[in-house]
Design an enzyme around this catalytic site. Structure first.
Site, PDB file in Angstrom:
ATOM      1  N   CYS A 116       2.972   0.332  -0.436  1.00 29.38           N
ATOM      2  CA  CYS A 116       2.067   0.427  -1.586  1.00 29.38           C
ATOM      3  C   CYS A 116       2.727  -0.019  -2.888  1.00 29.38           C
ATOM      4  O   CYS A 116       2.046  -0.355  -3.850  1.00 29.38           O
ATOM      5  CB  CYS A 116       1.563   1.858  -1.708  1.00 29.38           C
ATOM      6  SG  CYS A 116       0.779   2.417  -0.192  1.00 29.38           S
ATOM      7  N   HIS A 263      -1.898   2.076  -8.204  1.00 34.64           N
ATOM      8  CA  HIS A 263      -2.148   1.807  -6.785  1.00 34.64           C
ATOM      9  C   HIS A 263      -3.300   2.709  -6.348  1.00 34.64           C
ATOM     10  O   HIS A 263      -3.327   3.895  -6.667  1.00 34.64           O
ATOM     11  CB  HIS A 263      -0.892   2.124  -5.977  1.00 34.64           C
ATOM     12  CG  HIS A 263      -1.164   2.294  -4.516  1.00 34.64           C
ATOM     13  ND1 HIS A 263      -1.866   1.363  -3.786  1.00 34.64           N
ATOM     14  CD2 HIS A 263      -0.879   3.315  -3.670  1.00 34.64           C
ATOM     15  CE1 HIS A 263      -1.980   1.800  -2.542  1.00 34.64           C
ATOM     16  NE2 HIS A 263      -1.398   2.978  -2.446  1.00 34.64           N
ATOM     17  N   ASN A 293      -7.897   2.281   0.639  1.00 31.61           N
ATOM     18  CA  ASN A 293      -6.512   2.017   0.237  1.00 31.61           C
ATOM     19  C   ASN A 293      -6.056   0.740   0.957  1.00 31.61           C
ATOM     20  O   ASN A 293      -5.958   0.717   2.175  1.00 31.61           O
ATOM     21  CB  ASN A 293      -5.670   3.228   0.645  1.00 31.61           C
ATOM     22  CG  ASN A 293      -4.197   3.095   0.296  1.00 31.61           C
ATOM     23  OD1 ASN A 293      -3.659   1.997   0.237  1.00 31.61           O
ATOM     24  ND2 ASN A 293      -3.543   4.218   0.091  1.00 31.61           N
TER      25      ASN A 293
END
Ligand code: ACO
Length: 336
Positions: A116, A263, A293
């Site tokens: 990430c 993020h 995500n």
């Protein structure tokens, strides 16, 4: 001193929209649970007949190049962030180079696997190459195909409802305008927690005959293991720290931030940061509701959409912040 500026951002998401209701048909979960715990309503899943990690990255790059009015032939370096590469090796960066027709030019391609945090790590790498004068135009890409690795079962439901596919890209160019562009980047890692969010197999440190076995297909060791509660606890602390570090390094305060693009891990994490920093909701960008995500792709997709919606304007102070597997975390402060 030479600076690097982001001159164009772009993204690509696959056509197939997968709603929470679609997932309800595959495992014991519910739209209410997913929205309450993650904020996600839907995500995109790739089509294996036409989408690859590298070509999604290329399509995001083409949008970024068009918006920047920069020709692909000007690119000197590709930095490709992904944890779901097309092949075990070589990395997706060289595949994207070929896809863009830059193989004749033999420009370098670097692949990074910082999950990430991958895009912000990539931005930092690109920024250093531009600041030293080695390269003038660098593309940083975050691209992921998570859906082909997800298991739609009750044992993996806490993971498989979260992730989605997509790609985003930013074109960085050298600039001599003082005080504009990437002001600083800050990167951190703490390997103590490597196994709290990871995929174990097929890892290279297994005995040869145990590296890839038929049994593994039934084991969760080839799937993502995530200690969700621990990730949450560390994420909220590290996000706050690395944002503060970026502001302090540049003599700025949180009031100076025009847009924070975190993020897109989980809407609860984003809301926590927004409230802690006492930022107006309009100053924190979220699109996890529509894409889930997307790991390394989440920040560049969000940047691209925020820019297209007019939420990032010339001279705005934009803060990027990421946290993920490793654990790794990073920030970038940009005077747009
Ligand atoms: N649907 C329905 N119920 C579920 C699901 C699901 N998809 N997943 C888990 N549950 C159940 C569990 O079985 C458990 O039931 P029980 O109480 O009867 O045992 C209950 O919900 C709570 O389970 P937890 O795993 O404790 O769920 P939690 O409230 O921690 O939420 C989540 C899970 C959303 C992952 C949370 O831990 C979280 O937000 N963690 C942060 C990590 C994160 O955001 N990761 C994203 C990827 S990593 C990154 O980008 C940094």
């Amino acid at each position: 001193m030479r600076n690097s500026r982001i001159v164009g951002v772009g993204h690509f998401v696959p056509d197939q929209v997968v709603s929470n209701q679609d997932l309800e048909k595959l495992m014991d979960t519910s739209n209410d649970w997913i929205i309450e715990r993650t904020g996600i309503s839907e995500r995109r899943f790739f089509d294996h007949t036409k989408d690859t990690c590298a070509n999604m990255g290329a399509r995001a790059t083409k949008m970024a190049l068009e918006r920047a009015h920069v020709d692909a032939s000007e690119i000197d370096l590709i930095v490709f962030a992904t944890i779901t590469p097309d092949y075990m090796f070589p990395g997706s960066g060289v595949l994207m180079q070929r896809e863009l027709g830059l193989d004749k030019k033999t420009i370098a391609a670097i692949d990074i696997r910082n999950a990430c945090s991958g895009f912000v790590y990539g931005l930092s790498i690109a920024d250093q190459f531009i600041k030293t004068g080695m390269y003038k135009t660098v593309v940083v890409v975050g691209a992921e195909i998570q859906s082909s690795a997800l298991e739609f079962s009750d044992r993996q439901r806490h993971v498989s409802v979260i992730f989605g596919d997509g790609a985003g890209a930013a074109i960085l160019q050298a600039s001599d305008v003082a005080g504009k562009g990437i002001l600083s980047t800050h990167m951190h890692a703490d390997g103590t927690f490597a196994e709290e969010l990871y995929v174990r197999d097929p890892g290279s440190s297994r005995k040869r005959e145990e590296r890839l076995t038929a049994d593994m297909l039934d084991e969760v060791s080839i799937k993502a293991h995530m200690n969700g509660n621990l990730v949450f606890k560390h994420a909220v602390v590290r996000f706050m720290e690395v944002i503060a570090e970026a502001l302090q390094a540049n003599g700025k305060t949180k009031e100076d931030i025009d847009l924070l693009v975190p993020h897109q891990a989980n809407l609860r994490i984003t809301n926590f940061i927004q409230q802690k920093l006492q930022l107006d909701e309009s100053k924190v960008y979220s699109n996890i509701q529509r894409y889930g995500n997307t790991t390394a792709a989440s920040i560049p997709i969000a940047l691209s959409e925020a820019w297209a919606e007019g939420k990032i304007k010339e001279n705005d102070l934009v803060c990027l912040a990421a946290f993920g597997s490793g654990f790794t975390w990073a920030s970038a402060l940009i005077q747009w």
